[in-house]
Design a protein around this motif. Sequence first.
Motif, PDB file in Angstrom:
ATOM      1  N   ARG A  33       6.400  -2.064  -7.378  1.00 59.33           N
ATOM      2  CA  ARG A  33       6.452  -2.728  -6.073  1.00 59.33           C
ATOM      3  C   ARG A  33       7.667  -2.219  -5.310  1.00 59.33           C
ATOM      4  O   ARG A  33       8.715  -1.969  -5.904  1.00 59.33           O
ATOM      5  CB  ARG A  33       6.555  -4.234  -6.288  1.00 59.33           C
ATOM      6  CG  ARG A  33       6.445  -5.052  -5.038  1.00 59.33           C
ATOM      7  CD  ARG A  33       6.395  -6.551  -5.400  1.00 59.33           C
ATOM      8  NE  ARG A  33       6.051  -7.351  -4.256  1.00 59.33           N
ATOM      9  CZ  ARG A  33       6.907  -7.721  -3.318  1.00 59.33           C
ATOM     10  NH1 ARG A  33       8.185  -7.396  -3.409  1.00 59.33           N
ATOM     11  NH2 ARG A  33       6.510  -8.449  -2.290  1.00 59.33           N
ATOM     12  N   MET A  34       7.504  -2.104  -4.001  1.00 61.55           N
ATOM     13  CA  MET A  34       8.609  -1.711  -3.143  1.00 61.55           C
ATOM     14  C   MET A  34       8.552  -2.564  -1.879  1.00 61.55           C
ATOM     15  O   MET A  34       7.543  -2.576  -1.173  1.00 61.55           O
ATOM     16  CB  MET A  34       8.499  -0.235  -2.750  1.00 61.55           C
ATOM     17  CG  MET A  34       9.646   0.247  -1.870  1.00 61.55           C
ATOM     18  SD  MET A  34       9.381   1.899  -1.201  1.00 61.55           S
ATOM     19  CE  MET A  34       8.096   1.586   0.011  1.00 61.55           C
ATOM     20  N   GLY A  53       3.078   8.945  -1.286  1.00 63.60           N
ATOM     21  CA  GLY A  53       2.893   9.882  -2.392  1.00 63.60           C
ATOM     22  C   GLY A  53       3.816   9.594  -3.551  1.00 63.60           C
ATOM     23  O   GLY A  53       3.405   9.650  -4.716  1.00 63.60           O
ATOM     24  N   ALA A  54       5.067   9.259  -3.252  1.00 65.97           N
ATOM     25  CA  ALA A  54       6.029   8.982  -4.320  1.00 65.97           C
ATOM     26  C   ALA A  54       5.625   7.766  -5.136  1.00 65.97           C
ATOM     27  O   ALA A  54       5.739   7.760  -6.367  1.00 65.97           O
ATOM     28  CB  ALA A  54       7.425   8.784  -3.724  1.00 65.97           C
ATOM     29  N   MET A  55       5.132   6.733  -4.462  1.00 70.34           N
ATOM     30  CA  MET A  55       4.721   5.533  -5.206  1.00 70.34           C
ATOM     31  C   MET A  55       3.503   5.820  -6.082  1.00 70.34           C
ATOM     32  O   MET A  55       3.453   5.407  -7.241  1.00 70.34           O
ATOM     33  CB  MET A  55       4.434   4.378  -4.258  1.00 70.34           C
ATOM     34  CG  MET A  55       5.685   3.771  -3.654  1.00 70.34           C
ATOM     35  SD  MET A  55       5.367   2.213  -2.820  1.00 70.34           S
ATOM     36  CE  MET A  55       5.198   1.112  -4.236  1.00 70.34           C
ATOM     37  N   LEU A  56       2.530   6.548  -5.535  1.00 71.76           N
ATOM     38  CA  LEU A  56       1.333   6.872  -6.315  1.00 71.76           C
ATOM     39  C   LEU A  56       1.675   7.784  -7.494  1.00 71.76           C
ATOM     40  O   LEU A  56       1.209   7.569  -8.622  1.00 71.76           O
ATOM     41  CB  LEU A  56       0.273   7.513  -5.419  1.00 71.76           C
ATOM     42  CG  LEU A  56      -0.330   6.592  -4.359  1.00 71.76           C
ATOM     43  CD1 LEU A  56      -1.107   7.403  -3.333  1.00 71.76           C
ATOM     44  CD2 LEU A  56      -1.204   5.531  -5.001  1.00 71.76           C
ATOM     45  N   ASP A  57       2.497   8.800  -7.245  1.00 74.91           N
ATOM     46  CA  ASP A  57       2.928   9.725  -8.291  1.00 74.91           C
ATOM     47  C   ASP A  57       3.674   8.974  -9.397  1.00 74.91           C
ATOM     48  O   ASP A  57       3.421   9.184 -10.585  1.00 74.91           O
ATOM     49  CB  ASP A  57       3.821  10.797  -7.680  1.00 74.91           C
ATOM     50  CG  ASP A  57       4.467  11.695  -8.726  1.00 74.91           C
ATOM     51  OD1 ASP A  57       3.734  12.285  -9.546  1.00 74.91           O
ATOM     52  OD2 ASP A  57       5.705  11.800  -8.725  1.00 74.91           O
ATOM     53  N   THR A  58       4.563   8.080  -9.013  1.00 76.44           N
ATOM     54  CA  THR A  58       5.356   7.342  -9.993  1.00 76.44           C
ATOM     55  C   THR A  58       4.480   6.398 -10.803  1.00 76.44           C
ATOM     56  O   THR A  58       4.639   6.294 -12.026  1.00 76.44           O
ATOM     57  CB  THR A  58       6.491   6.567  -9.292  1.00 76.44           C
ATOM     58  OG1 THR A  58       7.300   7.514  -8.583  1.00 76.44           O
ATOM     59  CG2 THR A  58       7.356   5.814 -10.272  1.00 76.44           C
ATOM     60  N   ALA A  59       3.533   5.729 -10.156  1.00 80.54           N
ATOM     61  CA  ALA A  59       2.634   4.828 -10.885  1.00 80.54           C
ATOM     62  C   ALA A  59       1.784   5.608 -11.893  1.00 80.54           C
ATOM     63  O   ALA A  59       1.605   5.166 -13.033  1.00 80.54           O
ATOM     64  CB  ALA A  59       1.749   4.059  -9.906  1.00 80.54           C
ATOM     65  N   CYS A  60       1.284   6.778 -11.491  1.00 80.13           N
ATOM     66  CA  CYS A  60       0.518   7.620 -12.419  1.00 80.13           C
ATOM     67  C   CYS A  60       1.403   8.070 -13.580  1.00 80.13           C
ATOM     68  O   CYS A  60       0.997   8.021 -14.746  1.00 80.13           O
ATOM     69  CB  CYS A  60      -0.053   8.842 -11.705  1.00 80.13           C
ATOM     70  SG  CYS A  60      -1.472   8.541 -10.642  1.00 80.13           S
ATOM     71  N   ALA A  91       1.856  -0.297  -6.098  1.00 78.01           N
ATOM     72  CA  ALA A  91       1.089   0.833  -6.634  1.00 78.01           C
ATOM     73  C   ALA A  91       0.675   0.493  -8.051  1.00 78.01           C
ATOM     74  O   ALA A  91       1.515   0.114  -8.877  1.00 78.01           O
ATOM     75  CB  ALA A  91       1.917   2.110  -6.613  1.00 78.01           C
ATOM     76  N   ARG A  92      -0.618   0.629  -8.347  1.00 80.44           N
ATOM     77  CA  ARG A  92      -1.158   0.367  -9.677  1.00 80.44           C
ATOM     78  C   ARG A  92      -1.740   1.650 -10.234  1.00 80.44           C
ATOM     79  O   ARG A  92      -2.679   2.208  -9.659  1.00 80.44           O
ATOM     80  CB  ARG A  92      -2.245  -0.703  -9.613  1.00 80.44           C
ATOM     81  CG  ARG A  92      -1.720  -2.049  -9.183  1.00 80.44           C
ATOM     82  CD  ARG A  92      -2.807  -3.114  -9.217  1.00 80.44           C
ATOM     83  NE  ARG A  92      -2.253  -4.330  -8.682  1.00 80.44           N
ATOM     84  CZ  ARG A  92      -2.767  -5.003  -7.659  1.00 80.44           C
ATOM     85  NH1 ARG A  92      -3.863  -4.564  -7.075  1.00 80.44           N
ATOM     86  NH2 ARG A  92      -2.187  -6.097  -7.236  1.00 80.44           N
ATOM     87  N   GLY A  93      -1.168   2.116 -11.345  1.00 76.74           N
ATOM     88  CA  GLY A  93      -1.638   3.341 -11.977  1.00 76.74           C
ATOM     89  C   GLY A  93      -2.311   3.050 -13.299  1.00 76.74           C
ATOM     90  O   GLY A  93      -1.967   2.073 -13.981  1.00 76.74           O
TER      91      GLY A  93
END
Length: 135
Positions: A33-34, A53-60, A91-93
């Motif tokens: 969460r941010m 992109g950073a949130m999605l990349d980090t969640a993955c 973001a949920r990965g």
Amino acid sequence: MLDTVRSINQTAAFNRWAGFEVTHAADGEAELRMPWRDEVGQYAGFLHAGLIGAMLDTACGFAASTVAGNVLASHFSVNCLAPAVGRAFVARGRVVKAGRKQVFAVAELFAEGEGDAPPKLVATGSAILVPVPAN
């Protein structure tokens, strides 16, 4: 597992600057969460695509790390579905498939609105991650 992923998150200066907080980590899953702040916006007042992109990349990456240890992205893609406007972003990965040499993961980014409004899906992403030896 949650404490481990939170510790990893705190080692990344960018994540600390961005305000990423790991809220969930389990086998093959991670959530962060941010909160919104002006520094993460772009000229029209939406969350900057770089932060999306950073949130999605980090969640993955965090989801992959729960099954494969240290990982690096070898491929990453982002799909922006709607303007990212909200008081906070989640973001949920999750891992789709984990092999010995590659981990396939996907993530969704939601914007949290005010009050009882349900979170809105604003972006999706996918990543191929490669396990790497610990430092």
